[in-house]
Write a protein that holds these residues in place. Structure first.
Motif, short mmCIF file in Angstrom:
data_model
loop_
_atom_site.label_atom_id
_atom_site.label_comp_id
_atom_site.label_asym_id
_atom_site.label_seq_id
_atom_site.Cartn_x
_atom_site.Cartn_y
_atom_site.Cartn_z
N GLY A 12 -11.41 -2.00 42.25
CA GLY A 12 -11.57 -2.50 43.50
C GLY A 12 -10.86 -3.79 43.25
O GLY A 12 -11.88 -4.33 44.25
N SER A 14 -8.03 -3.84 44.49
CA SER A 14 -6.99 -3.64 45.90
C SER A 14 -7.43 -4.39 47.04
O SER A 14 -6.43 -5.04 47.76
CB SER A 14 -6.41 -2.98 46.12
N GLY A 16 -10.20 -8.21 48.85
CA GLY A 16 -11.69 -8.38 48.81
C GLY A 16 -12.13 -9.22 47.51
O GLY A 16 -11.28 -10.12 46.82
N ARG A 38 -7.99 3.09 45.01
CA ARG A 38 -6.84 3.71 45.27
C ARG A 38 -5.91 3.53 45.99
O ARG A 38 -4.65 4.54 45.81
CB ARG A 38 -7.92 4.79 46.61
N LEU A 63 -12.76 6.05 42.28
CA LEU A 63 -14.33 6.41 41.33
C LEU A 63 -15.23 6.83 42.15
O LEU A 63 -16.64 6.59 42.17
CB LEU A 63 -14.78 5.00 41.51
N GLY A 64 -15.48 7.46 43.46
CA GLY A 64 -15.91 8.25 44.24
C GLY A 64 -16.29 10.01 43.77
O GLY A 64 -16.65 10.12 44.86
N GLY A 91 -16.68 -1.07 45.48
CA GLY A 91 -18.25 -0.30 45.92
C GLY A 91 -18.62 -0.45 47.85
O GLY A 91 -16.94 -0.67 47.92
N SER A 141 -25.61 -6.83 45.71
CA SER A 141 -25.73 -7.21 46.53
C SER A 141 -27.03 -7.91 47.31
O SER A 141 -28.32 -7.62 46.20
CB SER A 141 -25.39 -6.12 47.90
N LYS A 158 -27.35 -0.46 45.43
CA LYS A 158 -27.25 -2.10 45.00
C LYS A 158 -28.79 -1.97 44.12
O LYS A 158 -28.11 -3.30 43.48
CB LYS A 158 -27.02 -2.96 45.99
N PRO A 186 -23.79 -11.43 53.10
CA PRO A 186 -22.21 -11.40 53.62
C PRO A 186 -21.03 -12.51 53.41
O PRO A 186 -21.16 -13.24 53.05
CB PRO A 186 -22.55 -11.87 55.45
N SER A 189 -13.89 -9.40 53.84
CA SER A 189 -13.61 -8.97 53.67
C SER A 189 -13.26 -7.28 54.14
O SER A 189 -13.91 -7.64 55.11
CB SER A 189 -14.20 -8.08 51.65
N PHE A 191 -14.81 -4.44 53.87
CA PHE A 191 -16.37 -4.17 53.53
C PHE A 191 -16.73 -3.53 54.99
O PHE A 191 -17.40 -2.50 54.58
CB PHE A 191 -17.33 -4.77 52.74
N HIS A 192 -16.75 -4.33 56.00
CA HIS A 192 -17.84 -4.37 57.36
C HIS A 192 -17.01 -3.09 57.65
O HIS A 192 -17.83 -2.24 58.49
CB HIS A 192 -18.76 -5.51 58.35
N1 LIG Z 1 -18.23 -7.82 51.54
C1 LIG Z 1 -19.49 -8.36 51.86
O1 LIG Z 1 -20.38 -8.59 52.56
C2 LIG Z 1 -20.29 -7.23 50.14
C3 LIG Z 1 -21.53 -8.17 50.68
C4 LIG Z 1 -22.44 -7.46 49.36
C5 LIG Z 1 -22.04 -7.25 48.31
N2 LIG Z 1 -20.41 -6.51 48.40
C6 LIG Z 1 -20.36 -5.67 47.02
O2 LIG Z 1 -19.00 -6.67 46.83
C7 LIG Z 1 -17.98 -5.29 46.41
C8 LIG Z 1 -16.67 -5.67 46.58
O3 LIG Z 1 -16.54 -5.21 48.11
P1 LIG Z 1 -15.78 -6.44 49.13
O4 LIG Z 1 -16.38 -7.26 50.14
O5 LIG Z 1 -14.91 -6.81 48.23
O6 LIG Z 1 -14.92 -5.00 49.96
P2 LIG Z 1 -13.73 -4.55 50.13
O7 LIG Z 1 -12.76 -5.42 50.30
O8 LIG Z 1 -14.09 -3.20 51.13
O9 LIG Z 1 -13.72 -3.77 48.53
C9 LIG Z 1 -13.83 -2.59 48.26
C10 LIG Z 1 -12.57 -2.52 47.33
O10 LIG Z 1 -13.28 -1.07 46.19
C11 LIG Z 1 -12.57 -0.73 46.48
N3 LIG Z 1 -13.49 0.47 46.55
C12 LIG Z 1 -13.45 1.67 47.94
N4 LIG Z 1 -12.99 3.00 47.42
C13 LIG Z 1 -13.20 2.45 45.94
C14 LIG Z 1 -12.45 4.49 45.51
N5 LIG Z 1 -13.85 5.30 45.58
N6 LIG Z 1 -12.41 4.69 44.48
C15 LIG Z 1 -12.10 3.06 43.53
N7 LIG Z 1 -11.83 2.32 44.36
C16 LIG Z 1 -12.61 1.91 45.46
C17 LIG Z 1 -11.09 -0.43 47.57
O11 LIG Z 1 -10.19 -0.06 46.95
P3 LIG Z 1 -9.27 0.98 47.99
O12 LIG Z 1 -9.54 1.51 48.97
O13 LIG Z 1 -7.90 0.68 47.44
O14 LIG Z 1 -9.72 2.53 46.93
C18 LIG Z 1 -11.51 -1.88 47.50
O15 LIG Z 1 -10.71 -2.58 46.46
C19 LIG Z 1 -18.72 -4.11 46.18
O16 LIG Z 1 -19.80 -3.66 45.27
C20 LIG Z 1 -19.46 -4.28 47.93
O17 LIG Z 1 -20.90 -3.51 47.78
C21 LIG Z 1 -19.68 -7.23 49.35
#
Ligand SMILES: NC(=O)c1ccc[n+]([C@@H]2O[C@H](COP(=O)([O-])OP(=O)(O)OC[C@H]3O[C@@H](n4cnc5c(N)ncnc54)[C@H](OP(=O)(O)O)[C@@H]3O)[C@@H](O)[C@H]2O)c1
Length: 257
Positions: A12, A14, A16, A38, A63-64, A91, A141, A158, A186, A189, A191-192
């Motif tokens: 992940g 790419s 956030g 991806r 990875l999904g 994630g 999380s 989580k 929160p 990124s 994510f939401h």
């Molecule tokens: N943001 C929040 O509020 C928050 C809070 C608590 C926990 N988290 C956790 O923090 C982690 C990082 O999330 P983030 O906030 O940085 O969100 P994000 O910006 O959406 O990043 C998610 C990353 O996961 C990758 N990803 C998604 N689907 C994938 C797949 N099928 N195969 C491989 N890579 C995949 C995405 O890349 P591609 O789309 O390029 O594949 C991206 O690099 C996650 O585990 C999330 O659950 C986030």
């Protein structure tokens, strides 16, 4: 933990939190940072940004899907790489009532958040142990701490990540492998947007989450898990004190407010 000269793989990466982990490991002196996701264009852009700081190696992987973790490990082996630190950060979540979620989306979310995370940890574990300074950092999380009505599957994945990581922290404590679960609240990124979720709460930046992780990784206490952000940390402690029925209400309110 000293990462100088080591090889770090971040899933992940790419955007956030994952991209920020990659930048931080590069700045801390990692010799190689393997960037997995991806979106090839975003991985290439980050690799270009890190050029001169570390050897950044983008690897496109989904990875999904079943077999995604095995294909990634095979790709890493083909390139002759040995991993010292694994950051299981990739994630995703889906917002909405469980009954309305597409079954395929639920399956992909569990494959990414749970199955691939466990498989990558298991498949890379022998070399992490052999490294003598290996580490596994799994991103959980705040939703690991309470049932999340409105994001039921995500919250449960989580909770799994937190429980799994703390258990192997104990199993691996005499191997020299550092194990840490990081629970952000929160965070700004994509994510939401990807989860179609409302943006509630006090947001941290990915940099702040990575600061929390590095404080734990570089400190002497070696905790099994950390919660990022003062408010989120306070919430995680209060949640542990209230009856389970109240926790469910708190989770539902957090999603709806
Ligand atoms: N943001 C929040 O509020 C928050 C809070 C608590 C926990 N988290 C956790 O923090 C982690 C990082 O999330 P983030 O906030 O940085 O969100 P994000 O910006 O959406 O990043 C998610 C990353 O996961 C990758 N990803 C998604 N689907 C994938 C797949 N099928 N195969 C491989 N890579 C995949 C995405 O890349 P591609 O789309 O390029 O594949 C991206 O690099 C996650 O585990 C999330 O659950 C986030």
């Amino acid at each position: 933990m000293n990462v100088e000269g080591t090889t770090v793989l971040v899933t992940g990466a790419s955007g956030g939190i994952g991209a920020e982990f990659a930048r931080r490991f590069a700045r801390r002196g990692a010799a190689r940072v393997v960037l997995v996701a991806r979106s090839e264009d975003k991985l290439d852009a980050l690799a270009a940004e890190l050029k001169g700081t570390t050897e950044a190696i983008p690897i496109v992987a989904d990875l999904g899907v079943p077999g995604g973790a095995q294909r990634l490990v095979a790709d890493v082996r083909t390139r002759g790489l040995r991993i010292d630190t694994l950051v299981n950060n990739a994630g995703s979540g889906s917002y909405g009532d469980f009954a309305g979620l597409a079954p395929e989306r639920i399956g992909a979310e569990m494959q990414l958040n749970v199955v691939s995370l466990v498989e990558l940890t298991r498949l890379f574990l022998p070399e992490l142990v052999e490294s003598g300074r290996g580490a596994v950092v799994n991103i959980a999380s705040i939703t690991a701490y309470l049932p999340m009505s409105g994001m039921a599957v995500y919250g449960a994945t989580k909770a799994f990540v937190l429980s799994f990581t703390e258990a192997i922290w104990h199993e691996l404590r005499k191997t020299g492998v550092t194990v840490l679960a990081v629970s952000p609240g929160p965070t700004t990124s994509d994510f939401h947007r990807v989860a179609d979720a409302p943006e509630n709460g006090n947001f941290e930046t990915p940099q702040q989450v990575v600061d929390t992780a590095f404080r734990a990784l570089e400190g002497s206490r070696r905790p099994p898990s950390v919660v990022s952000g003062r408010t989120t940390r306070f919430q995680s402690r209060v949640i542990g004190l209230v009856p389970r029925r109240t926790r469910i209400t708190l989770g539902a309110r957090a999603m709806a407010s």
